[in-house]
Structure formats: structure tokens, C-alpha cells
Design a protein around this motif. Structure first.
Motif, PDB file in Angstrom:
ATOM      1  N   ALA A  71     -12.543  -4.684   8.234  1.00  0.00           N
ATOM      2  CA  ALA A  71     -11.849  -4.025   9.339  1.00  0.00           C
ATOM      3  C   ALA A  71     -11.535  -5.060  10.411  1.00  0.00           C
ATOM      4  CB  ALA A  71     -12.713  -2.898   9.911  1.00  0.00           C
ATOM      5  N   ASN A  72     -10.991  -4.586  11.534  1.00  0.00           N
ATOM      6  CA  ASN A  72     -10.706  -5.467  12.665  1.00  0.00           C
ATOM      7  C   ASN A  72     -12.010  -6.030  13.227  1.00  0.00           C
ATOM      8  OD1 ASN A  72     -11.582  -3.678  15.152  1.00  0.00           O
ATOM      9  ND2 ASN A  72     -10.490  -2.342  13.717  1.00  0.00           N
ATOM     10  N   ALA A  73     -11.888  -6.965  14.165  1.00  0.00           N
ATOM     11  CA  ALA A  73     -13.061  -7.690  14.647  1.00  0.00           C
ATOM     12  C   ALA A  73     -14.110  -6.769  15.261  1.00  0.00           C
ATOM     13  CB  ALA A  73     -12.630  -8.747  15.668  1.00  0.00           C
ATOM     14  N   VAL A  74     -13.684  -5.809  16.081  1.00  0.00           N
ATOM     15  CA  VAL A  74     -14.638  -4.922  16.752  1.00  0.00           C
ATOM     16  C   VAL A  74     -15.382  -4.055  15.738  1.00  0.00           C
ATOM     17  CG1 VAL A  74     -14.883  -2.990  18.354  1.00  0.00           C
ATOM     18  CG2 VAL A  74     -13.338  -4.882  18.910  1.00  0.00           C
ATOM     19  N   THR A  75     -14.649  -3.392  14.855  1.00  0.00           N
ATOM     20  CA  THR A  75     -15.267  -2.493  13.872  1.00  0.00           C
ATOM     21  C   THR A  75     -16.171  -3.257  12.911  1.00  0.00           C
ATOM     22  OG1 THR A  75     -13.348  -1.025  14.000  1.00  0.00           O
ATOM     23  CG2 THR A  75     -14.785  -0.759  12.097  1.00  0.00           C
ATOM     24  N   SER A  76     -15.724  -4.434  12.478  1.00  0.00           N
ATOM     25  CA  SER A  76     -16.531  -5.236  11.549  1.00  0.00           C
ATOM     26  C   SER A  76     -17.879  -5.596  12.157  1.00  0.00           C
ATOM     27  CB  SER A  76     -15.774  -6.507  11.160  1.00  0.00           C
ATOM     28  OG  SER A  76     -14.685  -6.211  10.320  1.00  0.00           O
ATOM     29  N   MET A  77     -17.880  -6.014  13.417  1.00  0.00           N
ATOM     30  CA  MET A  77     -19.133  -6.418  14.055  1.00  0.00           C
ATOM     31  C   MET A  77     -20.016  -5.207  14.341  1.00  0.00           C
ATOM     32  SD  MET A  77     -17.986  -9.567  16.514  1.00  0.00           S
ATOM     33  CE  MET A  77     -19.626 -10.281  16.519  1.00  0.00           C
ATOM     34  N   GLN A  78     -19.416  -4.067  14.641  1.00  0.00           N
ATOM     35  CA  GLN A  78     -20.218  -2.866  14.882  1.00  0.00           C
ATOM     36  C   GLN A  78     -20.879  -2.364  13.596  1.00  0.00           C
ATOM     37  OE1 GLN A  78     -17.540  -0.183  17.016  1.00  0.00           O
ATOM     38  NE2 GLN A  78     -18.404  -0.842  18.970  1.00  0.00           N
ATOM     39  N   LYS A  79     -20.251  -2.608  12.450  1.00  0.00           N
ATOM     40  CA  LYS A  79     -20.864  -2.223  11.180  1.00  0.00           C
ATOM     41  C   LYS A  79     -22.139  -3.019  10.902  1.00  0.00           C
ATOM     42  CE  LYS A  79     -16.816  -0.509   8.635  1.00  0.00           C
ATOM     43  NZ  LYS A  79     -15.937  -0.700   7.464  1.00  0.00           N
ATOM     44  N   MET A  80     -22.239  -4.214  11.479  1.00  0.00           N
ATOM     45  CA  MET A  80     -23.429  -5.041  11.312  1.00  0.00           C
ATOM     46  C   MET A  80     -24.565  -4.572  12.208  1.00  0.00           C
ATOM     47  SD  MET A  80     -21.435  -8.663  11.534  1.00  0.00           S
ATOM     48  CE  MET A  80     -22.937  -9.532  11.945  1.00  0.00           C
ATOM     49  N   SER A  81     -24.226  -3.794  13.242  1.00  0.00           N
ATOM     50  CA  SER A  81     -25.191  -3.429  14.281  1.00  0.00           C
ATOM     51  C   SER A  81     -26.035  -2.217  13.857  1.00  0.00           C
ATOM     52  CB  SER A  81     -24.463  -3.118  15.587  1.00  0.00           C
ATOM     53  OG  SER A  81     -23.592  -4.186  15.949  1.00  0.00           O
ATOM     54  N   THR A  83     -28.450  -0.781  16.354  1.00  0.00           N
ATOM     55  CA  THR A  83     -28.841  -0.028  17.551  1.00  0.00           C
ATOM     56  C   THR A  83     -27.648   0.112  18.488  1.00  0.00           C
ATOM     57  OG1 THR A  83     -29.516  -2.005  18.771  1.00  0.00           O
ATOM     58  CG2 THR A  83     -31.181  -0.946  17.375  1.00  0.00           C
ATOM     59  N   LEU A  84     -27.791   0.973  19.508  1.00  0.00           N
ATOM     60  CA  LEU A  84     -26.699   1.223  20.446  1.00  0.00           C
ATOM     61  C   LEU A  84     -26.336  -0.027  21.237  1.00  0.00           C
ATOM     62  CD1 LEU A  84     -24.747   3.224  21.763  1.00  0.00           C
ATOM     63  CD2 LEU A  84     -26.573   3.822  23.396  1.00  0.00           C
ATOM     64  N   TRP A  85     -27.340  -0.780  21.702  1.00  0.00           N
ATOM     65  CA  TRP A  85     -27.030  -1.981  22.484  1.00  0.00           C
ATOM     66  C   TRP A  85     -26.325  -3.032  21.627  1.00  0.00           C
ATOM     67  CZ3 TRP A  85     -28.405  -7.007  21.641  1.00  0.00           C
ATOM     68  CH2 TRP A  85     -29.485  -7.265  20.766  1.00  0.00           C
ATOM     69  N   GLN A  86     -26.685  -3.077  20.346  1.00  0.00           N
ATOM     70  CA  GLN A  86     -26.014  -4.023  19.454  1.00  0.00           C
ATOM     71  C   GLN A  86     -24.553  -3.641  19.254  1.00  0.00           C
ATOM     72  OE1 GLN A  86     -28.325  -4.191  15.847  1.00  0.00           O
ATOM     73  NE2 GLN A  86     -29.989  -5.376  16.784  1.00  0.00           N
ATOM     74  N   LYS A  87     -24.286  -2.336  19.148  1.00  0.00           N
ATOM     75  CA  LYS A  87     -22.901  -1.875  18.983  1.00  0.00           C
ATOM     76  C   LYS A  87     -22.075  -2.173  20.232  1.00  0.00           C
ATOM     77  CE  LYS A  87     -23.774   1.801  15.590  1.00  0.00           C
ATOM     78  NZ  LYS A  87     -22.986   1.162  14.508  1.00  0.00           N
ATOM     79  N   ARG A  88     -22.679  -1.996  21.401  1.00  0.00           N
ATOM     80  CA  ARG A  88     -21.969  -2.310  22.644  1.00  0.00           C
ATOM     81  C   ARG A  88     -21.719  -3.813  22.750  1.00  0.00           C
ATOM     82  NH1 ARG A  88     -25.375   1.727  26.721  1.00  0.00           N
ATOM     83  NH2 ARG A  88     -24.254   3.648  26.141  1.00  0.00           N
ATOM     84  N   PHE A  89     -22.722  -4.572  22.381  1.00  0.00           N
ATOM     85  CA  PHE A  89     -22.584  -6.031  22.378  1.00  0.00           C
ATOM     86  C   PHE A  89     -21.499  -6.453  21.395  1.00  0.00           C
ATOM     87  CE2 PHE A  89     -24.698 -10.291  21.269  1.00  0.00           C
ATOM     88  CZ  PHE A  89     -24.060 -10.935  22.328  1.00  0.00           C
ATOM     89  N   ALA A  90     -21.454  -5.805  20.224  1.00  0.00           N
ATOM     90  CA  ALA A  90     -20.436  -6.092  19.209  1.00  0.00           C
ATOM     91  C   ALA A  90     -19.028  -5.826  19.751  1.00  0.00           C
ATOM     92  CB  ALA A  90     -20.688  -5.248  17.960  1.00  0.00           C
ATOM     93  N   PHE A  91     -18.893  -4.732  20.494  1.00  0.00           N
ATOM     94  CA  PHE A  91     -17.578  -4.417  21.066  1.00  0.00           C
ATOM     95  C   PHE A  91     -17.147  -5.502  22.047  1.00  0.00           C
ATOM     96  CE2 PHE A  91     -14.745  -2.693  24.254  1.00  0.00           C
ATOM     97  CZ  PHE A  91     -13.799  -2.020  23.482  1.00  0.00           C
ATOM     98  N   ILE A 402     -28.844 -11.003  14.445  1.00  0.00           N
ATOM     99  CA  ILE A 402     -28.730  -9.540  14.386  1.00  0.00           C
ATOM    100  C   ILE A 402     -28.518  -9.039  12.964  1.00  0.00           C
ATOM    101  CG2 ILE A 402     -27.269  -7.584  15.103  1.00  0.00           C
ATOM    102  CD1 ILE A 402     -26.902  -8.974  17.782  1.00  0.00           C
ATOM    103  N   TRP A 403     -27.640  -9.721  12.214  1.00  0.00           N
ATOM    104  CA  TRP A 403     -27.369  -9.300  10.845  1.00  0.00           C
ATOM    105  C   TRP A 403     -28.557  -9.653   9.962  1.00  0.00           C
ATOM    106  CZ3 TRP A 403     -22.607 -11.252   7.584  1.00  0.00           C
ATOM    107  CH2 TRP A 403     -22.258 -10.270   6.640  1.00  0.00           C
ATOM    108  N   GLN A 404     -28.991  -8.733   9.130  1.00  0.00           N
ATOM    109  CA  GLN A 404     -30.145  -8.971   8.266  1.00  0.00           C
ATOM    110  C   GLN A 404     -29.821  -9.999   7.184  1.00  0.00           C
ATOM    111  OE1 GLN A 404     -31.182  -5.026   6.858  1.00  0.00           O
ATOM    112  NE2 GLN A 404     -32.474  -4.617   8.636  1.00  0.00           N
ATOM    113  N   ARG A 405     -30.764 -10.909   6.983  1.00  0.00           N
ATOM    114  CA  ARG A 405     -30.571 -12.007   6.023  1.00  0.00           C
ATOM    115  C   ARG A 405     -30.297 -11.469   4.617  1.00  0.00           C
ATOM    116  NH1 ARG A 405     -32.510 -17.594   5.797  1.00  0.00           N
ATOM    117  NH2 ARG A 405     -32.896 -18.204   3.636  1.00  0.00           N
TER     118      ARG A 405
END
Length: 448
Positions: A71-81, A83-91, A402-405
Motif C-alpha cells: 500500500a501507500n507509505a502511511v498504510t504500509s507503516m501502520q500495518k507494521m504497528s 499499538t495506537l501510538w505506533q500507528k500514530r507514529f507511522a502516520f 518496532i517491526w518484529q524480526r
């Protein structure tokens, strides 16, 4: 692969598109200028080492984020997150990269417009349109607006056709043209008086200079900038790659092509400077610093071309067509980031999104042109000096911390079952977690 999103139809298509994104004015214009300003061959040596030891691992991090997220950059990084703070950070990180790409394209379009006008000037000179020739090479507001608009139209036309019919098809056409023109011009410059001294300055490093702090910082910054890191470009390109492709070898091939073309660009520009110097054009000041700096292409090279007589018109045409192609291969990637976000997050039809985003960036370019002295340098600094290193660093933090190994390994194994036992996997996770963020942080804080 989601058929509605499209994707690269072949391995070659991705390699040329990704290399085209990385190979732009930063390589063919910026790299030789940096080389001339930072010790010549010593800078080249350090750049080549850092490109593979630091930029390549960060480049792989962005490709992995994209292919995992599809997906686009925002959605791709949020899929890795998780928790809520990680999703906000991803955005923040993903959208920051998109904004960074838009800002770069706003000044990039102006520079590319200059390249287009300089490419047309030899034709008007041959036809005897002297007033037009003078206007094409003058810094006028109208010229800047017209050619920036033309370049943005060209970029929008390609992106509106999608991934396979737009980005991939045109990358396959433009990249071979770019490499061919570059090699032909190098061969021609090699035959001119003064070129030999330039080749020596470019190819014989002064080893004592390779550990100079400013040289190391400049080479590291150039390595990250030349690979389009920190702009969301490689995340979105990674999302268009088939799950069966070997990402490790793909990333290595793109990096190799990028640094090879940067090296070839230096092989053209540095000897050309010494040819111009041989013909009486002042290149260096008394203290050895480069006189023209960022304006090298527009100040020194036209003087060199004019000194060649009638053949100089054809050489100038070839060179500035080359520069325009290099700009276009990068601009289509930078426009794709914001367009993919609009299409996927807001369900806007691709052609409509492309036109709207392209128009918005052109309006920003127009504002810069109307306030050139105040805004041009500021936008370059905000996007390339501050924005890119920061976003690239945060992408490495995402992959490393953040992303699991286990998920990273699973993603890599889809294209290579044996990657777990490779040298890459033994080194890269540690590199991405500690070395890359630290190295980029050094560049960022040095720029402050």
C-alpha cells in the motif's frame, strides 16, 4: 498483488524504475559538484563505500516496508504497528515522507524546467532566433513559469497512466537513453584538451583526505539523497513488487546502477570542468574552492559548449536532453507517492488524483518562483537537508525496533528460502537497528 493497484510486470521494469527514481539531478548534477568541492577522487571513494555499507541497508528497509504493506507509505507503516501510538507514529513518518516528496518536486520542477529551456536553446541558435535563445537562458519569471508548467504536465501525463503503462513503460524507455547519452558525451569529452587532468583528479584519490569529517558527512548525505531515501518513494515502489522477487538482490542491483551512473556523471562533468579551465574559463578560486558551486551546470558548461564552435551546439543539446531525462525519471517517482496516498486513502480516481496533486505542486512551484530569493533555498534545505535524513532515520527505527524480526524474515523468505543463512541476514538487522539510524542522525545534527 492487488490487481486494482497494479504493479511492475517484470524484474527489469522495477530495477529501471527504482534506478530512475534514484538517478536524477542529484546524481548527474549534485554528485559531480560535491565531488569537485570535496577532494575529487577521495570523495568518490568514500561515497562508494558509504553507498553500499549504509545507504543500501536503509534502502532495503524502505523496500521491505512497502512490499509487506502492499500500500501507500502511511498504510504500509501502520500495518507494521501493533499499538495506537505506533500507528500514530507511522502516520507521522509516512505522511512526512509524502510531504517531503512534494516539497522536493516543487523545486525540482523548476530546475528541470531550466534543463528543458537550455536543451531547446541550441535549436533556436541554429535557426537564428537569437532573441529567443537569449530568453531561454535568462533568469526570467515567465520562462521559469512556462517551463516548470511544461515539465509538470509531462510528469502528470506519465503518472496518470498507472504503474505498468506509465512508470514502468517510460522508465524502460528513458533509462537506456540516459545511459547511452551519458556514455557518448564521456567519449567525446575524453578527446578534448585538458580532459586528462580532469580524469586524473577524478580517479586518483588523495587517501589522506578520506577521513576528513566534512568530506565524510557530505558523502554520507549524498549517498542517502541519491537513493531517494526519506521521501516515501521506495516504500510505494516496494509495494508494487511481486512477493516472489528476491528483495536482497533487487536492492543491490538498484544501488549498483545508482552509484554507477553517479560515477559516470562525475566522469563527464569533472573532466569537462578541466577542459573549460584549459580554454580559459575560471573554475576554482585562489583557495581551491569551486567558484560556481550549485550553478556549475548553468555557468561553466554553456561556456565550454560555446567554445567548441558549431559542434558545441550538438553537445549542449545532448547534455541538457540528458539532464531533462534524468529529472523526469525522478519526478515521476516523487509524484507517485502523494498520488498513491490520495488514491488509496481517499478513494480518488487515479487520473483525477494525479491532476489535482500535480496542480497543487505546480502552484507551490509558482509561489517559489514569485518569491525566488526567499523561498528557493529554504525549500531545498527543508526537504533535502532536514526532511530526508529525519524520515529515512525514522524508517530504519521502524524496521529495527518496532517491526518484529520474525515478520521481517518471513517477508524476505517469500523471495528467497535460504536468506536466513545468508551473510545479509546475519548483518543487516543489526545494521538497520543501530548503525543506520546513528549514521543518519550524524548527518541530520551536522546539518543543524
Amino acid at each position: 498483488m492487488d490487481k486494482l493497484r497494479g504493479g511492475f510486470s517484470s524484474r527489469l521494469g522495477f530495477i529501471l524504475a527504482a534506478a530512475g527514481s534514484a538517478v536524477g539531478l542529484g546524481n548527474i548534477w549534485g554528485f559531480p559538484t560535491q565531488t569537485a568541492s570535496n577532494g575529487g577522487a577521495a570523495f568518490v571513494l568514500v561515497y562508494l563505500v558509504l553507498a553500499f555499507c549504509l545507504a543500501y541497508p536503509a534502502f532495503m528497509a524502505e523496500l521491505l516496508i512497502g512490499r509487506y504493506g502492499q500500500a501507500n507509505a502511511v498504510t504500509s507503516m501502520q500495518k507494521m504497528s501493533r499499538t495506537l501510538w505506533q500507528k500514530r507514529f507511522a502516520f507521522i513518518v509516512g505522511f512526512g515522507g509524502i510531504i517531503c516528496a512534494a516539497l522536493i518536486l516543487s523545486f525540482y520542477g523548476i530546475l528541470a524546467g531550466w534543463m528543458m529551456s537550455y536543451a531547446i536553446e541550441p535549436i533556436t541558435s541554429v535557426l537564428g532566433f537569437n532573441e529567443t535563445s537569449s530568453w531561454l537562458t535568462s533568469q526570467s519569471m515567465m520562462r521559469n513559469l512556462i517551463f516548470t508548467g511544461l515539465f509538470m504536465l509531462l510528469t502528470v501525463a506519465i503518472i496518470s497512466r498507472g504503474v505498468e503503462d506509465g512508470i514502468e513503460k517510460w522508465s524502460k524507455r528513458l533509462m537506456p537513453m540516459l545511459i547511452g547519452l551519458l556514455i557518448l558525451l564521456i567519449i567525446y569529452v575524453f578527446t578534448l584538451e585538458g580532459a586528462e587532468e580532469g580524469f586524473a583528479a577524478y580517479l586518483k584519490p588523495d587517501i589522506s583526505r578520506v577521513f576528513e569529517p566534512d568530506l565524510l558527512i557530505s558523502a554520507l548525505g549524498q549517498a542517502f539523497f541519491s537513493l531517494s531515501l526519506g521521501t516515501s518513494v521506495m516504500i510505494i515502489y516496494g509495494s508494487y513488487i511481486s512477493k516472489t522477487e528476491n528483495l536482497v538482490s533487487l536492492g543491490a542491483q538498484v544501488t549498483l546502477i545508482d552509484v554507477s551512473i553517479a560515477f559516470l556523471a562525475g566522469l563527464l562533468i569533472i573532466p569537462s570542468m578541466y577542459v573549460a579551465q584549459y580554454q580559459g574559463v575560471a573554475i576554482f578560486s585562489d583557495d581551491g574552492s569551486l567558484i560556481s558551486g550549485p550553478n556549475l551546470v548553468f555557468d561553466v558548461l554553456p561556456t565550454l559548449f560555446n567554445s567548441m564552435g558549431s559542434i558545441g551546439l550538438f553537445v549542449a543539446l545532448g547534455f541538457f536532453v540528458l539532464m531533462t531525462i534524468a529529472a523526469l525519471t525522478s519526478s515521476i517517482s516523487m509524484l507517485e507517492g502523494p498520488v498513491s496516498f490520495a488514491v488509496e486513502r481517499h478513494n480518488v480516481e487515479r487520473k483525477k488524483a494525479t491532476v489535482l496533486v500535480g496542480l497543487g505542486i505546480f502552484i507551490l512551484s509558482t509561489i517559489i518562483i514569485l518569491n525566488f530569493d526567499e523561498l528557493f533555498g529554504l525549500v531545498i534545505s527543508l526537504s533535502t537537508v532536514y526532511g530526508q535524513p529525519l524520515i529515512a532515520m525514522l524508517c530504519c527505527v521502524f524496521v529495527g525496533w518496532i517491526w518484529q524480526r520474525s515478520q521481517i524474515l518471513k517477508e524476505l523468505k517469500q523471495g528467497d528460502d535460504m536468506v536466513e543463512h545468508s551473510f545479509f541476514w546475519k548483518i543487516w538487522p543489526w545494521y538497520t537497528k543501530f548503525v543506520c539510524p546513528s549514521a543518519i542522525a550524524i548527518v541530520f545534527f551536522h546539518s543543524l
